[in-house]
Design a protein around this motif. Structure first.
Motif, short mmCIF file in Angstrom:
data_model
loop_
_atom_site.label_atom_id
_atom_site.label_comp_id
_atom_site.label_asym_id
_atom_site.label_seq_id
_atom_site.Cartn_x
_atom_site.Cartn_y
_atom_site.Cartn_z
N TRP A 1 -4.38 7.01 -6.42
CA TRP A 1 -4.88 5.92 -7.13
C TRP A 1 -4.30 4.52 -6.26
O TRP A 1 -3.08 4.64 -5.47
N TYR A 2 -5.06 3.53 -6.25
CA TYR A 2 -5.06 2.26 -5.74
C TYR A 2 -5.20 1.12 -6.47
O TYR A 2 -5.96 1.25 -7.00
N GLN A 3 -4.58 0.17 -6.38
CA GLN A 3 -4.85 -1.09 -6.95
C GLN A 3 -5.24 -2.27 -5.72
O GLN A 3 -4.73 -2.41 -4.90
N GLN A 4 -6.51 -2.80 -6.21
CA GLN A 4 -6.94 -3.76 -5.30
C GLN A 4 -7.28 -4.98 -5.98
O GLN A 4 -7.91 -5.50 -6.97
N ALA A 5 -6.24 -5.80 -5.67
CA ALA A 5 -6.33 -7.34 -6.33
C ALA A 5 -7.57 -8.17 -5.58
O ALA A 5 -7.56 -7.75 -4.42
N LEU A 6 -7.75 -9.15 -6.35
CA LEU A 6 -8.89 -9.78 -5.84
C LEU A 6 -8.71 -10.65 -4.49
O LEU A 6 -7.65 -11.05 -4.16
N GLY A 7 -9.45 -10.30 -3.32
CA GLY A 7 -9.48 -10.67 -2.11
C GLY A 7 -8.66 -9.82 -1.19
O GLY A 7 -8.33 -10.37 -0.04
N VAL B 1 -0.42 2.17 -17.37
CA VAL B 1 0.27 0.86 -16.95
C VAL B 1 1.03 0.21 -18.46
O VAL B 1 0.04 0.00 -19.22
N ASN B 2 2.38 0.17 -18.30
CA ASN B 2 3.01 -0.29 -19.65
C ASN B 2 3.34 -1.83 -19.48
O ASN B 2 3.40 -2.15 -18.12
N ALA B 3 3.51 -2.44 -20.41
CA ALA B 3 4.10 -3.74 -20.47
C ALA B 3 3.40 -4.60 -19.59
O ALA B 3 3.77 -5.12 -18.58
N LEU B 4 1.93 -4.80 -19.61
CA LEU B 4 0.97 -5.56 -18.70
C LEU B 4 1.52 -6.87 -18.46
O LEU B 4 1.93 -7.72 -19.37
N LEU B 5 1.40 -7.24 -17.32
CA LEU B 5 1.71 -8.71 -16.88
C LEU B 5 0.21 -9.18 -16.21
O LEU B 5 -0.60 -8.31 -15.97
N LEU B 6 0.15 -10.36 -16.15
CA LEU B 6 -1.04 -11.04 -15.62
C LEU B 6 -1.37 -10.62 -14.32
O LEU B 6 -2.60 -10.31 -13.97
N GLY B 7 -0.51 -10.36 -13.57
CA GLY B 7 -0.56 -9.72 -12.18
C GLY B 7 -1.00 -8.47 -11.86
O GLY B 7 -1.33 -7.93 -10.83
N ASP B 8 -1.04 -7.81 -13.12
CA ASP B 8 -1.69 -6.31 -13.02
C ASP B 8 -3.17 -6.46 -13.01
O ASP B 8 -4.09 -5.63 -13.16
N SER B 9 -3.73 -7.63 -13.24
CA SER B 9 -5.27 -7.91 -13.01
C SER B 9 -5.79 -7.30 -11.63
O SER B 9 -5.26 -8.04 -10.92
N GLY C 1 -6.99 -5.89 0.12
CA GLY C 1 -7.42 -4.50 0.50
C GLY C 1 -6.38 -3.48 -0.48
O GLY C 1 -5.53 -4.22 -1.19
N PRO C 2 -7.09 -2.29 -0.79
CA PRO C 2 -6.49 -1.33 -1.87
C PRO C 2 -4.91 -1.19 -1.25
O PRO C 2 -4.60 -1.02 -0.08
N GLN C 3 -4.20 -1.12 -2.46
CA GLN C 3 -2.64 -0.45 -2.00
C GLN C 3 -2.43 0.68 -2.91
O GLN C 3 -2.70 0.82 -4.10
N PHE C 4 -1.83 1.50 -2.27
CA PHE C 4 -1.67 3.06 -2.56
C PHE C 4 -0.51 2.93 -3.89
O PHE C 4 0.66 2.21 -3.48
N GLU D 1 3.66 14.26 -9.24
CA GLU D 1 3.41 13.03 -8.42
C GLU D 1 4.01 13.46 -7.05
O GLU D 1 5.17 14.07 -7.15
N ARG D 2 3.46 13.26 -5.92
CA ARG D 2 3.94 13.56 -4.65
C ARG D 2 4.50 12.53 -3.76
O ARG D 2 5.28 12.73 -2.92
N GLN D 3 3.63 11.54 -4.02
CA GLN D 3 4.00 10.11 -3.14
C GLN D 3 3.87 9.01 -4.00
O GLN D 3 3.10 9.22 -5.08
N ARG D 4 4.61 7.94 -3.56
CA ARG D 4 4.48 6.83 -4.50
C ARG D 4 4.85 5.47 -3.52
O ARG D 4 5.30 5.56 -2.50
N GLY D 5 3.84 4.55 -3.80
CA GLY D 5 3.83 3.43 -2.95
C GLY D 5 4.61 2.51 -3.86
O GLY D 5 5.68 2.73 -4.53
N ASN D 6 4.90 1.17 -3.45
CA ASN D 6 5.99 0.23 -3.74
C ASN D 6 5.45 -0.47 -5.13
O ASN D 6 5.03 -1.61 -5.29
N PHE D 7 5.41 0.32 -6.18
CA PHE D 7 5.08 -0.07 -7.73
C PHE D 7 6.15 0.24 -8.37
O PHE D 7 6.83 1.42 -8.57
N PRO D 8 6.30 -0.64 -9.55
CA PRO D 8 7.44 -0.25 -10.57
C PRO D 8 7.01 0.79 -11.41
O PRO D 8 6.12 1.22 -11.41
#
Lengths: 114, 112
Positions: free
Chosen positions: B34-40, B78-86, B42-45, B54-61
């Motif tokens: 799974w990757y997260q790609q914020a606007l503008g 994703v729990n307790a959603l924040l605006l920054g999770d968009s 690149g994707p982050q692992f 779960e075998r590997q984890r990136g820098n996510f809470p």
């Protein structure tokens, strides 16, 4: 850990002109290198990859890239671009043997001018 | 071959809510990333799942968690959603000994 730098955030190019999108990486271990393309509102599509062997890699849609270990670069080139090449291009690396984790650059938006 | 599929396509949530995104890997693939790609950006692992773990984890809470089912499909929670999770959340699949990840079209999450 690895990092990827894409030096140009936007590149405008006239149709049928050549283009080069630059990518530099940093890693303390051996890496695989990839270029992905993302069209608007779509996921990522693999253009080409370097795993080993010849440093010149040919991909889909007429793209090619050259791996330069001494300069830690993997620049993407196309001799003649088309309107349909307008997209976001991402360079990525993975550690050899750890293929599941890709580290991406911030992307280069290629705009083709008619 | 259907490739990697993701659902839903778009999702709108409010701050504090919880969300679940789903992914079906490409036929023959047993590993999901799974990757997260914020606007503008690149994707982050985020993380990788193989053999339902779960075998590997990136820098996510820890608010980001996942699951893999016996049929290799996966969920991202994703729990307790924040605006920054968009962001656009991308799922990719890969054969365990392979070297190429195949990406799905993504789920666009908007947190208001």
């Amino acid at each position: 850990a690895q990092s990827v730098t894409q030096l140009d955030s936007q590149v405008p190019v006239f149709e049928e002109a050549p283009v080069e999108l630059r990518c530099n990486y940093s890693s303390s271990v051996s890496v695989y290198l990839f270029w992905y393309v993302q069209y608007p509102n779509q996921g990522l599509q693999l253009l080409l990859k370097y795993l080993s062997g010849s440093t010149l890699v040919k991909g889909i849609n007429g793209f090619e890239a050259e791996f330069n270990k001494s300069q830690t670069s993997f620049h993407l080139r196309k001799p003649s671009v088309h309107i349909s090449d307008t997209a976001e291009y991402f360079c990525a690396v993975s550690e050899v043997g750890v293929n599941e984790k890709l580290t991406f650059g911030t992307g280069t938006r290629l705009t083709i001018i008619p | 071959d259907a490739g990697v599929t993701q659902s839903p396509t778009h999702l709108i949530k409010t701050r504090g809510q919880q969300v679940t995104l789903r992914c079906s890997p490409k036929s023959g693939h047993d590993t999901v990333c799974w990757y997260q790609q914020a606007l503008g950006q690149g994707p982050q692992f985020i993380f990788q799942y193989y053999e339902e773990e779960e075998r590997q984890r990136g820098n996510f809470p820890d608010r980001f968690s996942g699951h893999q089912f016996p049929n290799y499909s996966s969920e991202l929670n994703v729990n307790a959603l924040l605006l920054g999770d968009s962001a656009l959340y991308l799922c990719a699949s890969i054969q365990r000994d392979g070297n190429e990840q195949f990406f799905g079209p993504g789920t666009r999450l908007t947190v208001l």
